[in-house]
Motif scaffolding. Structure first.
Motif, short mmCIF file in Angstrom:
data_model
loop_
_atom_site.label_atom_id
_atom_site.label_comp_id
_atom_site.label_asym_id
_atom_site.label_seq_id
_atom_site.Cartn_x
_atom_site.Cartn_y
_atom_site.Cartn_z
N UNK A 132 0.83 -1.20 0.00
CA UNK A 132 0.00 0.00 0.00
C UNK A 132 0.86 1.26 0.00
N UNK A 135 3.16 2.08 3.01
CA UNK A 135 2.67 2.45 4.33
C UNK A 135 2.66 1.23 5.26
N UNK A 136 2.77 0.03 4.67
CA UNK A 136 2.80 -1.19 5.47
C UNK A 136 4.07 -1.99 5.20
N UNK A 137 4.46 -2.73 6.22
CA UNK A 137 5.58 -3.65 6.11
C UNK A 137 4.99 -5.03 6.39
N UNK A 138 5.18 -5.96 5.45
CA UNK A 138 4.53 -7.26 5.54
C UNK A 138 5.61 -8.35 5.57
N UNK A 139 5.48 -9.31 6.48
CA UNK A 139 6.34 -10.48 6.40
C UNK A 139 5.49 -11.67 5.98
N UNK A 140 6.06 -12.55 5.18
CA UNK A 140 5.29 -13.66 4.62
C UNK A 140 6.19 -14.84 4.36
N UNK A 141 5.59 -15.99 4.15
CA UNK A 141 6.37 -17.16 3.72
C UNK A 141 5.53 -18.01 2.79
N UNK B 7 -6.57 3.75 -4.45
CA UNK B 7 -5.14 3.86 -4.15
C UNK B 7 -4.78 5.19 -3.51
N UNK B 11 -5.23 2.82 2.92
CA UNK B 11 -5.61 1.40 2.87
C UNK B 11 -5.00 0.63 4.04
N UNK B 12 -5.72 -0.37 4.51
CA UNK B 12 -5.26 -1.13 5.68
C UNK B 12 -5.45 -2.63 5.46
N UNK B 13 -4.79 -3.42 6.32
CA UNK B 13 -4.98 -4.86 6.32
C UNK B 13 -5.94 -5.26 7.44
N UNK B 19 -6.48 -7.77 2.49
CA UNK B 19 -6.83 -6.36 2.33
C UNK B 19 -8.18 -6.06 2.98
N UNK B 115 -3.54 -2.07 -8.82
CA UNK B 115 -2.95 -1.00 -8.01
C UNK B 115 -2.97 -1.37 -6.52
N UNK B 118 -0.14 -5.18 -6.84
CA UNK B 118 0.97 -4.71 -7.69
C UNK B 118 1.99 -5.79 -8.08
N UNK B 217 1.54 -17.36 2.84
CA UNK B 217 0.77 -16.81 3.95
C UNK B 217 1.48 -15.57 4.50
N UNK B 218 0.68 -14.59 4.87
CA UNK B 218 1.22 -13.39 5.51
C UNK B 218 1.39 -13.68 7.00
N UNK B 220 2.97 -11.26 9.29
CA UNK B 220 2.68 -10.01 9.99
C UNK B 220 2.44 -8.91 8.96
N UNK B 221 1.58 -7.97 9.30
CA UNK B 221 1.39 -6.77 8.48
C UNK B 221 1.38 -5.60 9.45
N UNK B 222 2.46 -4.83 9.44
CA UNK B 222 2.61 -3.74 10.40
C UNK B 222 2.62 -2.42 9.68
N UNK B 223 1.89 -1.46 10.22
CA UNK B 223 1.93 -0.12 9.64
C UNK B 223 3.28 0.49 9.96
#
Lengths: 320, 253
Positions: A132, A135-141, B7, B11-13, B19, B115, B118, B217-218, B220-223
Motif C-alpha cells: 500500500x 505504508x505497510x511492512x509485511x512479512x510472509x512465507x 489507491x 488502505x489497511x490490512x 486487504x 494497483x 501490484x 501466507x502473511x 505479519x502486516x505492520x503499519x
C-alpha cells in the motif's frame, strides 16, 4: 546444505548488481547456485564465483534471445526439478516476475514478489515486503512447494565470498510455449556515465517544477555532483522532458536509495509509492504545502532554479 | 479487470493479513482502464468484435464492470463465490482462466498490474494456464492477420515482440489515455447483460482457491511508523547552502 537457485540478470555476461545481492541473500538460506542463460558465461562465472556461487549452470541456447520469457521458464523449471533446491531467487523486474510466476505454477509452488529482505525461518525463507504505497511492512512465507521469491534491487549489500565453482551445462528441452512470443528486435537502454536508477545509492529527481526538457540539465548537474542517478516524475515524463525509463513511481521504477532528492515534485501518492522507502529524503519545492515535505528529512521551500545551483556550488566548495 | 481499494485512500490490512475492503471505497483499478481503452480501440476497427468484461470478486465488484461497460464494453461476466475470498494470484488466475475458457476468446487484454497487490504476474499466469502466448507490458500494440505485435519497455532494453492469436496481452499506463464514460454510455451500461457465475459453474473445487488454496501466507502486516517530520526551511537566499550542510552531515558529500 540445501541448494538455492539464483537466476542471473546479465547483459552478454556482464552481471548486474541485483544478482550479487541475490547471491548474498541466498547464502543466508543455503548454498547458492547460479543459472546463467545466454552468452558470456566465462566473464560472468568469474563474478558469480566471487560472490559465492558454488555451481554455475549455463544454458546458452538461441531460444533465450529469440523468444520472450518462456525459454527461461523451461530452463529454470527443468533445473529445479532435477536439483530440488530449497528456494529459487530472481530479480524483481517485469521479466523476472513473469518467469517466477510461471515457474511457480509449473512446480506447484508458492510465489512472493518484490521482497525487500529475505531471511531464514523455521518453515523456509521469510520475506519482507512493502505494501500500500509503502505504508505497510509485511512479512510472509511460502506454504507450498519450493519457495519462489523475486527480490527488489538494494535489498542487500553485495558481500564477496569467493569460491571455486563447478560449471555445468544442463540439457534443456524447450517446449511449444518457449516459441510463443518472438523477439523481433531488442534495443538495449543506453548506459551513460551515471549509475542505473534501480541500483543507485543516490537518486536526484525532477518534476513538473523543472518546467522544460532543457532545464533537466540542472537536475543532471546536481546528480553528477552527488554521483547520483537521475529520476523524473510521471508529470515530467508525460510532458516529454525526460525518458520514461527514468520515471520514478508506482507504474515506473520503484527506488529505495540511501538518499532521494526531489526537486519540483509535489509528491502525489503514485510518486510517493515509488520512493517512500528511501532512507533519507530531501525536497526542494516552491509550494510549502506540497505533500513531499511530509516525507522530507530536510526540505527547502524555494525556487529550484536558485536553490540547486547554490547547492552544486556549495558541494564543490566543500570538496575543494 | 479488478475492483480495488482506492489507491489514493488510506488502505489497511485486516487481522488475518488480507486487504481490508470495508474501510475504503473501491473502484476499477486505474491500470485496468488502459486495457479497456485498448479493447475499445481494437473493436472500433473490427465490426465483429465483442468486448466482454470479466472480474472476480464480491458483490460490489460489479461496479468495476459497470464502469467498463459505461466506457463501451458489450457484456460482462462476474465470478463471485464466498469460497474465493482470500485467494492468492494462483487461485485468482485459475478462476479467471476457467471463466475465459468457458466464454471463449481471441484476445485477453489486461492491465500491467493491479494497483493494490501490484505483483504484475496475473497476465503471464493466465497465458500459462490457457496455453497461449503472453504478450505483456506493451506500451504500443497492433493486431493484424491473427498476430499481435507490440513494444515492451523491458528491464534493460526496449523489445519489439510478436505472438499469434489467441493470446493474453497486458498494457501499461503509457499505451494511451483511457476515455471517460459519456452520459449516454453510463445509461446504456445499465441495460447491458452481466452474467454471474460461481465456482460450481466453472468446475472448480473450493479447496483449489481461497485461503485453503493459497500457496503463501502473511505472517505479519505492520503499519510503518510515519516518517518523523524533518526540518523544512524557507529559502531566504541560503537554502542551497543549508541543504549542502545537511547532506554533508549525513555524509553524502
Amino acid at each position: 546444505m540445501a541448494e538455492i537457485l539464483v537466476l542471473v540478470d546479465h547483459v552478454d555476461g556482464a552481471v548486474r548488481k541485483p544478482t550479487l545481492e541475490l547471491l548474498t541473500l541466498a547464502r543466508r538460506l543455503g548454498e547458492p547456485s547460479a543459472l546463467l542463460l545466454g552468452s558470456g558465461a566465462d566473464s560472468a562465472t568469474e563474478v558469480l564465483a566471487r560472490y559465492g556461487a558454488r555451481k554455475v549452470y549455463v544454458v546458452d541456447a538461441p531460444e533465450v534471445d529469440e523468444y520472450l520469457v518462456t525459454p527461461a521458464v523451461d530452463a529454470l523449471t527443468q533445473l529445479a526439478e532435477r536439483t530440488g533446491p530449497a528456494a529459487i531467487l530472481l530479480p524483481s523486474g517485469s521479466d523476472g516476475k513473469e518467469i517466477a510466476a510461471r515457474v511457480a505454477l509449473r512446480l506447484g509452488s508458492g510465489l512472493i514478489t518484490d521482497a525487500v529482505d529475505v531471511t531464514a525461518g523455521p518453515e523456509g525463507p521469510v520475506t519482507e515486503q512493502s505494501a500500500f504505497a509503502a505504508t505497510y511492512q509485511v512479512t510472509a512465507h511460502v506454504t507450498q512447494g519450493v519457495p519462489v521469491i523475486t527480490v527488489k534491487p538494494n535489498a542487500a549489500v553485495p558481500e564477496p565470498a569467493p569460491v571455486e565453482p563447478v560449471v555445468e551445462k544442463p540439457d534443456v528441452t524447450f517446449g511449444p510455449a518457449s516459441h510463443a512470443v518472438r523477439v523481433l528486435s531488442r534495443t538495449p537502454r543506453e548506459r551513460g556515465e551515471r549509475p542505473e536508477l534501480t541500483e543507485a545509492d543516490i537518486v536526484v529527481s525532477g518534476g513538473r517544477g523543472v518546467n522544460g526538457a532543457e532545464n533537466f540539465a540542472l537536475i543532471e548537474r546536481v546528480a553528477d555532483a552527488l554521483g547520483a542517478a537521475v529520476g523524473a516524475s510521471r508529470a515530467a515524463v508525460d510532458a516529454g522532458w525526460y525518458p520514461h525509463s527514468h520515471q520514478v513511481g508506482q507504474t515506473g521504477t520503484q527506488v529505495s536509495p540511501q538518499l532521494y532528492l526531489a526537486a519540483g515534485i509535489s509528491g502525489a501518492i503514485q510518486h510517493r509509492a515509488g520512493m517512500q522507502t528511501s532512507k533519507t529524503i530531501v525536497a526542494v519545492n516552491k509550494d510549502a504545502d506540497a505533500p513531499i515535505f511530509e516525507l522530507a528529512d530536510h526540505g527547502v521551500v524555494g525556487d529550484l532554479f536558485t536553490v540547486l545551483p547554490q547547492l552544486v556550488e556549495e558541494i564543490e566548495r566543500r570538496r575543494s | 479487470m479488478k475492483h480495488v481499494p482506492d489507491a489514493t485512500a488510506d488502505r489497511t490490512f485486516t487481522e488475518d493479513g488480507t486487504t481490508d475492503r470495508a474501510s475504503v471505497d473501491s473502484l476499477l483499478s486505474e491500470l485496468d482502464e488502459y486495457a479497456v481503452e485498448q479493447a475499445l480501440r481494437l473493436a472500433e476497427s473490427d465490426a465483429d468484435a465483442e468486448i466482454c468484461c470479466l472480474t472476480v470478486g464480491p458483490e460490489d465488484a460489479r461496479d468495476a464492470l459497470r464502469k467498463a461497460l459505461a466506457m463501451g464494453g458489450d457484456a460482462a461476466v462476474h465470478v463471485s463465490d464466498e469460497d474465493i475470498e482470500g485467494s492468492d494470484v494462483f487461485g485468482t488466475s485459475l478462476v479467471l482462466a476457467k471463466a475465459i475458457e468457458r466464454h471463449g476468446f481471441d484476445l485477453v487484454l489486461c492491465g500491467m498490474a493491479s494497483t493494490d497487490g501490484t505483483m504484475g504476474v496475473l497476465p503471464a499466469l493466465l497465458a500459462e494456464r490457457l496455453g497461449v502466448p503472453a504478450v505483456t507490458h506493451l506500451e504500443e500494440l497492433a493486431v493484424e492477420n491473427g498476430t499481435v505485435t507490440g513494444r515492451r519497455e523491458g528491464d534493460g532494453a526496449t523489445v519489439r515482440i510478436q505472438g499469434a492469436l489467441p493470446a493474453v496481452v497486458s498494457v501499461t499506463d503509457r499505451s494511451g489515455d483511457a476515455r471517460y464514460p459519456s452520459f449516454k454510455g453510463i445509461m446504456a451500461a445499465k441495460k447491458k447483460p452481466v452474467e454471474t457465475l460461481g465456482l460450481s459453474d466453472l468446475g472448480i473445487e473450493a479447496a483449489e482457491v481461497g485461503r485453503a488454496g493459497a500457496r503463501s501466507a502473511v505472517d505479519t502486516a505492520t503499519r510503518r511508523p510515519p516518517r518523523t517530520k524533518g526540518e523544512i526551511v524557507a529559502d531566504e537566499g541560503t537554502g542551497g547552502i543549508g541543504l549542502a550542510a545537511f547532506l554533508t552531515a549525513k555524509k553524502f558529500v
